[in-house]
Enzyme design. Structure first.
Site, PDB file in Angstrom:
ATOM      1  N   ARG A 168       0.899  -1.306  -0.024  1.00 19.44           N
ATOM      2  CA  ARG A 168      -0.046   0.167   0.154  1.00 19.44           C
ATOM      3  C   ARG A 168       0.808   1.210   0.037  1.00 19.44           C
ATOM      4  NH1 ARG A 168      -3.799  -0.040   4.916  1.00 19.44           N
ATOM      5  NH2 ARG A 168      -4.903  -1.647   4.062  1.00 19.44           N
ATOM      6  N   ARG A 227      -1.724   6.749   9.615  1.00 17.88           N
ATOM      7  CA  ARG A 227      -1.774   6.175   8.308  1.00 17.88           C
ATOM      8  C   ARG A 227      -1.746   7.373   7.149  1.00 17.88           C
ATOM      9  NH1 ARG A 227      -3.727   0.891   8.272  1.00 17.88           N
ATOM     10  NH2 ARG A 227      -2.963  -0.330  10.019  1.00 17.88           N
ATOM     11  N   LYS A 268      -3.412   1.256  15.044  1.00 12.81           N
ATOM     12  CA  LYS A 268      -3.510   2.353  13.894  1.00 12.81           C
ATOM     13  C   LYS A 268      -4.138   3.620  14.348  1.00 12.81           C
ATOM     14  CE  LYS A 268      -5.926  -0.682  11.307  1.00 12.81           C
ATOM     15  NZ  LYS A 268      -6.616  -1.313  10.448  1.00 12.81           N
ATOM     16  N   LYS A 289      -5.961   7.239  12.232  1.00 12.78           N
ATOM     17  CA  LYS A 289      -6.303   7.899  10.974  1.00 12.78           C
ATOM     18  C   LYS A 289      -6.702   9.345  10.933  1.00 12.78           C
ATOM     19  CE  LYS A 289      -7.329   3.228   9.069  1.00 12.78           C
ATOM     20  NZ  LYS A 289      -8.230   2.343   8.668  1.00 12.78           N
ATOM     21  N   CYS A 306     -15.305  -3.242   0.129  1.00 15.37           N
ATOM     22  CA  CYS A 306     -13.794  -3.333   0.270  1.00 15.37           C
ATOM     23  C   CYS A 306     -13.109  -4.610  -0.417  1.00 15.37           C
ATOM     24  CB  CYS A 306     -13.682  -3.992   1.903  1.00 15.37           C
ATOM     25  SG  CYS A 306     -14.142  -5.665   2.107  1.00 15.37           S
ATOM     26  N   CYS A 325      -7.713 -10.857   1.301  1.00 11.02           N
ATOM     27  CA  CYS A 325      -7.802 -10.507   2.574  1.00 11.02           C
ATOM     28  C   CYS A 325      -8.007 -11.620   3.213  1.00 11.02           C
ATOM     29  CB  CYS A 325      -9.011  -9.462   2.774  1.00 11.02           C
ATOM     30  SG  CYS A 325      -9.103  -8.890   4.460  1.00 11.02           S
ATOM     31  N   CYS A 337     -16.140  -8.222   6.024  1.00 14.40           N
ATOM     32  CA  CYS A 337     -16.089  -8.856   7.562  1.00 14.40           C
ATOM     33  C   CYS A 337     -16.686  -7.583   8.277  1.00 14.40           C
ATOM     34  CB  CYS A 337     -14.815  -9.245   7.837  1.00 14.40           C
ATOM     35  SG  CYS A 337     -13.378  -8.298   8.025  1.00 14.40           S
ATOM     36  N   CYS A 374     -13.838  -1.870   6.267  1.00  8.08           N
ATOM     37  CA  CYS A 374     -12.891  -1.015   5.560  1.00  8.08           C
ATOM     38  C   CYS A 374     -13.471  -0.132   4.403  1.00  8.08           C
ATOM     39  CB  CYS A 374     -11.867  -2.153   4.859  1.00  8.08           C
ATOM     40  SG  CYS A 374     -10.843  -3.055   5.873  1.00  8.08           S
TER      41      CYS A 374
HETATM   42 FE1  SRM Z   1      -8.821  -2.005   6.351  1.00  3.43          FE
HETATM   43  C1  SRM Z   1      -7.251  -4.535   7.736  1.00  3.43           C
HETATM   44  C2  SRM Z   1      -7.966  -3.292   3.496  1.00  3.43           C
HETATM   45  C3  SRM Z   1      -9.317   1.146   4.799  1.00  3.43           C
HETATM   46  C4  SRM Z   1     -10.640  -1.108   9.184  1.00  3.43           C
HETATM   47  N1  SRM Z   1      -7.814  -3.740   5.696  1.00  3.43           N
HETATM   48  C5  SRM Z   1      -7.330  -4.434   6.749  1.00  3.43           C
HETATM   49  C6  SRM Z   1      -6.447  -5.629   5.580  1.00  3.43           C
HETATM   50  C7  SRM Z   1      -5.147  -5.256   5.696  1.00  3.43           C
HETATM   51  C8  SRM Z   1      -6.488  -7.089   6.333  1.00  3.43           C
HETATM   52  C9  SRM Z   1      -5.834  -7.558   7.361  1.00  3.43           C
HETATM   53  O1  SRM Z   1      -5.292  -7.009   8.319  1.00  3.43           O
HETATM   54  O2  SRM Z   1      -5.247  -8.606   7.019  1.00  3.43           O
HETATM   55  C10 SRM Z   1      -7.273  -5.368   4.261  1.00  3.43           C
HETATM   56  C11 SRM Z   1      -6.490  -5.893   3.146  1.00  3.43           C
HETATM   57  C12 SRM Z   1      -7.264  -6.384   2.259  1.00  3.43           C
HETATM   58  C13 SRM Z   1      -6.476  -6.677   0.824  1.00  3.43           C
HETATM   59  O3  SRM Z   1      -6.390  -7.805   0.536  1.00  3.43           O
HETATM   60  O4  SRM Z   1      -6.065  -5.757   0.145  1.00  3.43           O
HETATM   61  C14 SRM Z   1      -7.962  -4.053   4.443  1.00  3.43           C
HETATM   62  N2  SRM Z   1      -8.817  -1.315   4.480  1.00  3.43           N
HETATM   63  C15 SRM Z   1      -8.753  -2.006   3.425  1.00  3.43           C
HETATM   64  C16 SRM Z   1      -8.708  -1.301   2.004  1.00  3.43           C
HETATM   65  C17 SRM Z   1      -7.842  -1.639   0.897  1.00  3.43           C
HETATM   66  C18 SRM Z   1     -10.487  -1.289   1.770  1.00  3.43           C
HETATM   67  C19 SRM Z   1     -10.556  -0.942   0.476  1.00  3.43           C
HETATM   68  O5  SRM Z   1     -11.438  -1.828  -0.341  1.00  3.43           O
HETATM   69  O6  SRM Z   1     -10.292   0.166  -0.241  1.00  3.43           O
HETATM   70  C20 SRM Z   1      -8.509   0.274   2.846  1.00  3.43           C
HETATM   71  C21 SRM Z   1      -7.146   0.675   2.469  1.00  3.43           C
HETATM   72  C22 SRM Z   1      -6.939   2.190   3.120  1.00  3.43           C
HETATM   73  C23 SRM Z   1      -5.577   2.525   2.969  1.00  3.43           C
HETATM   74  O7  SRM Z   1      -5.364   3.000   1.900  1.00  3.43           O
HETATM   75  O8  SRM Z   1      -5.059   3.041   4.063  1.00  3.43           O
HETATM   76  C24 SRM Z   1      -9.011   0.134   4.132  1.00  3.43           C
HETATM   77  N3  SRM Z   1      -9.826  -0.356   6.890  1.00  3.43           N
HETATM   78  C25 SRM Z   1     -10.107   0.680   6.102  1.00  3.43           C
HETATM   79  C26 SRM Z   1     -11.039   1.652   6.618  1.00  3.43           C
HETATM   80  C27 SRM Z   1     -11.635   2.639   6.075  1.00  3.43           C
HETATM   81  C28 SRM Z   1     -10.701   4.138   6.541  1.00  3.43           C
HETATM   82  O9  SRM Z   1      -9.698   4.097   7.032  1.00  3.43           O
HETATM   83  O10 SRM Z   1     -11.323   5.093   6.129  1.00  3.43           O
HETATM   84  C29 SRM Z   1     -11.263   1.107   7.836  1.00  3.43           C
HETATM   85  C30 SRM Z   1     -12.402   1.625   8.701  1.00  3.43           C
HETATM   86  C31 SRM Z   1     -11.915   3.079   9.726  1.00  3.43           C
HETATM   87  C32 SRM Z   1     -11.328   2.274  10.961  1.00  3.43           C
HETATM   88  O11 SRM Z   1     -10.000   2.054  10.910  1.00  3.43           O
HETATM   89  O12 SRM Z   1     -11.988   2.375  11.886  1.00  3.43           O
HETATM   90  C33 SRM Z   1     -10.667  -0.075   7.954  1.00  3.43           C
HETATM   91  N4  SRM Z   1      -8.875  -2.724   8.108  1.00  3.43           N
HETATM   92  C34 SRM Z   1      -9.755  -1.960   9.148  1.00  3.43           C
HETATM   93  C35 SRM Z   1      -9.778  -3.102  10.328  1.00  3.43           C
HETATM   94  C36 SRM Z   1     -10.207  -2.549  11.741  1.00  3.43           C
HETATM   95  C37 SRM Z   1      -9.823  -1.825  12.496  1.00  3.43           C
HETATM   96  C38 SRM Z   1     -10.282  -1.520  13.758  1.00  3.43           C
HETATM   97  O13 SRM Z   1     -10.097  -0.607  14.428  1.00  3.43           O
HETATM   98  O14 SRM Z   1     -10.969  -2.661  14.394  1.00  3.43           O
HETATM   99  C39 SRM Z   1      -8.834  -4.116  10.040  1.00  3.43           C
HETATM  100  C40 SRM Z   1      -8.242  -5.092  10.802  1.00  3.43           C
HETATM  101  C41 SRM Z   1      -7.077  -4.898  11.907  1.00  3.43           C
HETATM  102  O15 SRM Z   1      -6.722  -3.627  11.969  1.00  3.43           O
HETATM  103  O16 SRM Z   1      -7.209  -5.496  12.885  1.00  3.43           O
HETATM  104  C42 SRM Z   1      -8.311  -3.828   8.485  1.00  3.43           C
HETATM  105 FE1  SF4 Z   2     -10.841  -7.540   4.585  1.00  5.89          FE
HETATM  106 FE2  SF4 Z   2     -12.624  -7.181   6.308  1.00  5.89          FE
HETATM  107 FE3  SF4 Z   2     -11.374  -4.854   5.492  1.00  5.89          FE
HETATM  108 FE4  SF4 Z   2     -13.213  -6.378   3.895  1.00  5.89          FE
HETATM  109  S1  SF4 Z   2     -13.641  -5.222   5.582  1.00  5.89           S
HETATM  110  S2  SF4 Z   2     -10.822  -5.714   3.343  1.00  5.89           S
HETATM  111  S3  SF4 Z   2     -12.921  -8.413   4.656  1.00  5.89           S
HETATM  112  S4  SF4 Z   2     -10.430  -6.733   6.799  1.00  5.89           S
END
Ligand code: SRM
Ligand code: SF4
Length: 566
Positions: free
Chosen positions: A75, A144, A208, A210, A423, A429, A468, A472
């Site tokens: 990323r 981030r 993290k 943000k 997502c 993922c 899930c 995201c």
């Molecule tokens: Fe996310 C984890 C993809 C934005 C909340 N996110 C992941 C992971 C890295 C899975 C992992 O931990 O193994 C995913 C990778 C999937 C893949 O195969 O590419 C993933 N997140 C994404 C992306 C690519 C979604 C998308 O379709 O665009 C976004 C990349 C953002 C970036 O460029 O930095 C993405 N993730 C978000 C957002 C939205 C935002 O930030 O505005 C959220 C919700 C906001 C937040 O953070 O509260 C988000 N991602 C999570 C979480 C839950 C965090 C939490 O506090 O509970 C995880 C899991 C974790 O961190 O344990 C996670």
């Molecule tokens: Fe993966 Fe869940 Fe984030 Fe979708 S919402 S990219 S399934 S961690």
């Protein structure tokens, strides 16, 4: 009184990592496996990448006793989402030569590369560095990628917030040279000079962090879903300063009501010149008070709910030279991106290209290549997974218009599809419970048929799906949220605000595609006939008691419709 609890495993790994080096460099040379050492896979996140495996192949390879099909997701860090056409061309080349041939625009205004084999990691990082891009702190327990409203049609304001996004990102970046050493071969710090992390600390943040910057009336960054949101307050064409919003976040876990999405609280206003200091002090309060035992309870939203907002604000103000002032009035109208062309007073034009779920490949990739080759304007990635071709001089617009038409990049889409986000989920993922990016387009097609029946094709309704509950695609602030439970099965949430200022509420559990369509179709019918003038679908769902309004993260799981509890 705080009870001493053991630190989480990640804290141990960070502490022992020699400022994020671990044994990553050694692991890159081990040819026998496509993977890295377990502890290192936690550290690589701070370098902007994740180890993954192709989940479509997992069962078959397991049967054949083969190693999982390991690859990596990388990323980029692009504050404000802005790249030049030359950088775009480099990204595209790297996607083709070092990754799986696709570019994935994310919900945080950047690019993910998927399917990178271990041996391609260094060339990819070096290729990015060659065009002044990097992946530092794109993942991990750090600040981030800082995102900002995309509004190039207001060039003066856009420049100010994009500059702040860049400056914030730089200010809060880890100071360790680990990334440069491992990926670019930079000499190790000579003479035993000690690196330090004055802001983040030597074990970085508990989780993290943000930041988003919004420029009303557009809430295209979902500013309330962030640990820290800055809302620009404009007077007489200048940014006076920012309202400060803290404690937003989306992630939760099914069946664990102690985890919940949360809308940020507005805690005051700061002058533009003080914004970086305010951000730094909020980060350091979280650094010092966030939960380092339980990673599911470690985001700023829980720190705030545990200590109380007043105490949190007092702690921040204690560290600030210029204290926060009372917040100022503003209004948002939408979370989506503008459609089509927009013009600036200086005569330049800006085209928002709709990219379904951010995935760029095939004909779309070729079209964007042809446009980038012209070398005109800038490419700005949006937090809605779209791409704005910005700052196009009048002389270049006809050529770009014809390329957009030739490559199908200007096709009209329904209001629902334009406001849809999914997502990544399967197959990359590791946390996905259900499909998302590969499924939402078909589901939207089915829902469009229903909307057509009621004359609602152009209704601007936000719909977001995640595989899930981590959230995201920020599903809990959308008007229709779909969150994966198991393969093919989703929970349906309703009642989020179109402007992204209110969480939604669980409406039905465990629905398959047919059941989702069956649940929404009668609601579309009601909306078509009973909505008030200008009323958005989410507000309608609240006014007509389809769901109760969620007023705070702490009541997200309460007041569910009859039969849905438990
Ligand atoms: Fe996310 C984890 C993809 C934005 C909340 N996110 C992941 C992971 C890295 C899975 C992992 O931990 O193994 C995913 C990778 C999937 C893949 O195969 O590419 C993933 N997140 C994404 C992306 C690519 C979604 C998308 O379709 O665009 C976004 C990349 C953002 C970036 O460029 O930095 C993405 N993730 C978000 C957002 C939205 C935002 O930030 O505005 C959220 C919700 C906001 C937040 O953070 O509260 C988000 N991602 C999570 C979480 C839950 C965090 C939490 O506090 O509970 C995880 C899991 C974790 O961190 O344990 C996670
Ligand atoms: Fe993966 Fe869940 Fe984030 Fe979708 S919402 S990219 S399934 S961690």
């Amino acid at each position: 009184m705080d009870i001493e609890r053991p630190l989480s495993a990640n804290e141990r790994i960070k502490a022992a990592s020699n400022l994020l080096r671990g044994t990553i460099a050694d692991g890159l040379t081990v040819a026998e496996t496509g993977a890295l050492a377990d502890d290192d896979t936690q550290l690589t996140k701070f370098h902007g990448f994740y180890q993954q495996d192709d989940r479509d192949l997992r069962a078959e390879r397991g049967k054949q006793r083969m190693e999982k099909a390991f690859s990596f997701m990388v990323r980029m860090r692009v504050p404000g989402g802005i790249v030049t056409p030359a950088q775009w061309l480099a990204i595209e080349t790297l996607a083709r030569e070092r990754a799986n041939g696709t570019i994935r625009l994310t919900t945080r205004e950047t690019v993910q590369f998927h399917g990178i084999l271990k041996g391609n990691l260094r060339p990819l990082m070096q290729g990015l560095d060659a065009v002044a891009l990097d992946t530092i702190a794109a993942c991990g327990d750090v600040n981030r990628n800082v995102i900002a409203t995309v509004a190039p049609w207001q060039p003066h304001l856009q420049t100010a917030i994009a500059t702040l996004a860049r400056d914030l990102s730089a200010h809060l970046l880890p100071r360790t040279r680990a990334w440069h050493e491992i990926w670019l071969g930079e000499e190790k710090i000579a003479g035993g000079a000690v690196e330090d992390e004055p802001i983040l600390g030597r074990t970085y943040l508990p989780r993290k962090f943000k930041i988003a910057i919004a420029l009303p009336p557009y809430n295209d960054v979902d500013v309330f879903a962030h640990d820290l949101g800055l809302i620009a307050i404009v007077e007489q064409g200048e940014i006076l300063g920012y309202n400060v919003v803290v404690g937003g976040g989306m992630g939760m876990t099914h069946g664990e009501p102690d985890t919940y999405p949360r809308i940020g609280d507005t805690i005051g206003f700061c002058k533009a010149a003080d914004a970086i200091d305010v951000a730094e002090k909020i980060v350091t309060v979280q650094r010092d008070h966030g939960d380092r035992s339980n990673r599911k309870h470690a985001r700023l939203k829980y720190t705030i709910d545990d200590m109380g907002l007043d105490r949190f604000v007092a702690l921040v103000n204690d560290r600030l030279t210029v204290k926060l002032a009372p917040a100022k009035a503003f209004a948002f109208t939408s979370t989506g991106d503008r459609a089509g062309w927009a013009e600036s007073p200086d005569g330049t034009s800006h085209m928002t290209v709709f990219i379904e779920n951010g995935r760029i490949q095939g004909k779309a990739m070729a079209g964007l290549h042809a446009i980038a080759v012209l070398g005109t304007g800038r490419f700005i990635m949006t937090a809605n997974q779209n791409l704005v071709l910005a700052d196009i001089p009048p002389a270049d617009r006809p050529r770009i218009e014809s390329l957009l038409a030739e490559y199908g990049l200007d096709r009209p889409v329904s209001g629902l599809r334009r406001h849809a986000m999914a997502c990544v989920a399967l197959p990359t993922c590791g946390l996905a419970l259900a499909e998302s990016e590969r499924y939402l387009p078909d589901l939207v097609t089915r829902l469009e048929d229903e909307l057509d029946r009621f004359g609602l094709r152009d209704a601007n309704i936000t719909i977001r799906m995640t595989g899930c509950p981590n959230g995201c695609a920020r599903p809990y602030v959308s008007e229709i949220g779909l969150v994966g439970r198991t393969p093919g099965i989703y929970n349906l949430y309703l009642g989020g605000a179109h402007e992204g200022v209110r969480l939604n509420k669980l409406y039905r559990r465990d629905l398959d595609g047919d059941a989702i369509v069956a649940a929404l179709s009668p609601l579309f019918a009601l909306y078509a006939t009973h909505r008030a003038s200008g009323e958005h679908f989410g507000d309608f769902a609240i006014r007509t008691d389809i769901v109760q309004a969620t007023t705070a993260g702490l009541n997200f799981h309460d007041n569910l419709p009859a039969g849905v509890e438990g």
